[in-house]
Design a protein around this motif. Structure first.
Motif, PDB file in Angstrom:
ATOM      1  N   ARG A  74      20.276  55.384  46.681  1.00 54.96           N
ATOM      2  CA  ARG A  74      18.857  55.083  46.859  1.00 54.96           C
ATOM      3  C   ARG A  74      18.126  56.349  47.282  1.00 54.96           C
ATOM      4  N   PRO A  75      17.750  57.186  46.341  1.00 55.12           N
ATOM      5  CA  PRO A  75      17.051  58.411  46.717  1.00 55.12           C
ATOM      6  C   PRO A  75      15.756  58.157  47.465  1.00 55.12           C
ATOM      7  N   GLY A 122      19.259  61.468  47.349  1.00 58.13           N
ATOM      8  CA  GLY A 122      19.618  62.084  46.076  1.00 58.13           C
ATOM      9  C   GLY A 122      21.068  62.490  46.048  1.00 58.13           C
ATOM     10  N   ASP A 178      21.137  48.982  42.075  1.00 63.42           N
ATOM     11  CA  ASP A 178      20.474  50.274  42.180  1.00 63.42           C
ATOM     12  C   ASP A 178      21.078  51.286  41.218  1.00 63.42           C
ATOM     13  N   ALA A 202      20.580  55.631  40.163  1.00 61.45           N
ATOM     14  CA  ALA A 202      19.976  56.901  40.564  1.00 61.45           C
ATOM     15  C   ALA A 202      20.529  58.007  39.686  1.00 61.45           C
ATOM     16  N   THR A 222      14.669  64.109  39.635  1.00 61.54           N
ATOM     17  CA  THR A 222      15.430  62.957  40.112  1.00 61.54           C
ATOM     18  C   THR A 222      14.726  61.655  39.735  1.00 61.54           C
ATOM     19  N   SER A 228      15.118  57.126  40.482  1.00 56.36           N
ATOM     20  CA  SER A 228      15.804  55.966  41.056  1.00 56.36           C
ATOM     21  C   SER A 228      15.106  54.712  40.568  1.00 56.36           C
ATOM     22  N   ASN A 273       9.214  62.708  46.253  1.00 55.61           N
ATOM     23  CA  ASN A 273       9.321  61.570  45.353  1.00 55.61           C
ATOM     24  C   ASN A 273       8.019  60.792  45.288  1.00 55.61           C
TER      25      ASN A 273
END
Length: 245
Positions: A14-15, A23, A168, A170, A182, A184, A217
């Motif tokens: 879960r970034p 990350g 989830d 990522a 990145t 997610s 993010n």
């Protein structure tokens, strides 16, 4: 807050969980001399713009300091403790205890599982997120990961038909040098209304070098979460910086 894996670099699931091991969770390579020791210790310090999990802000939206310490046993088992606290919010500490197991099935693939407890002592609002999590997942190299998690919220007895669930994913894509893009995304039962499910996602940019990591993010949740959870689910920018030792 998510404790890092032991054997090699692997993605946190879960970034958007602002703070520890967001990350990419750094670890010792499996073939290094230190990895052959029976016991290793890994620590991490982090600062984040907020504490969020699965697209939702946990507690007040304030800058948060976090720390974790993980013991790695026989390169496969981990036992970790973590804590975090928002600045200027009194004694609203968060704690995490986690037991994990990691198994490399090839040079590219790793299977992962963990049992974790998330506690929010002294915070009546965030305390609704107190829970146990049982997770099973897999990662491919240090680029992509996925997990399925069963969640139990003891603070909400009689309001859930069995366990709640979350899925989830990522990933990161190297851009140039130490920079990566990145992402997610996930889908989960809404904590306060388990008969409702919501989706969440994030896109970001990360820089990483020699145990340091900085990430920005853009996080968001589906209309279902925004309608029920209000400000906790609003789209927002989330930033974090961490150092591993």
């Amino acid at each position: 807050m998510h404790l890092p894996p032991p054997a090699r670099a692997a993605l946190s699931f879960r970034p958007g969980l602002a703070g520890l091991a967001v990350g990419l969770g750094l670890a010792l390579p499996a073939g290094s001399p230190a990895a052959a020791q029976a016991l290793q210790w890994t620590g991490q310090l982090a600062a984040a713009s907020e504490l969020s999990d699965r697209g939702l802000v946990i507690g007040p939206r304030r800058p948060t300091l976090q720390a974790s310490l993980t013991a790695v046993l026989d390169r496969r088992w981990t036992l970790g403790l973590g804590t975090s606290a928002p600045l200027g919010a009194g004694r609203q500490a968060r704690v995490l205890a986690q037991l994990g197991r990691y198994e490399a099935v090839s040079d590219d693939w790793q299977l992962e599982g963990s049992l974790g407890y998330y506690g929010y002592p002294g915070d009546a609002v965030a305390g609704r997120a107190e829970r146990w999590e049982l997770m099973a997942g897999a990662s491919w190299r240090d680029l992509f990961s996925g997990s399925l998690t069963a969640l139990h919220y003891p603070a909400w007895p009689g309001q859930r038909a069995g366990l709640q669930w979350a899925m989830d994913f990522a990933g990161r894509w190297p851009i140039r040098g130490n920079w990566s893009a990145t992402f997610s995304l996930g889908r989960a039962d809404l904590p306060v209304l388990p008969d409702r499910r919501y989706s969440y996602a994030g896109l970001g940019l990360a820089w990483q070098d020699s145990g340091w990591r900085v990430e920005l993010n853009r996080l968001g949740s589906s209309a279902t979460a925004r309608a029920i959870m209000g400000y906790s689910a609003r789209p927002r920018w989330s930033a974090s910086a961490s150092a591993q030792f």
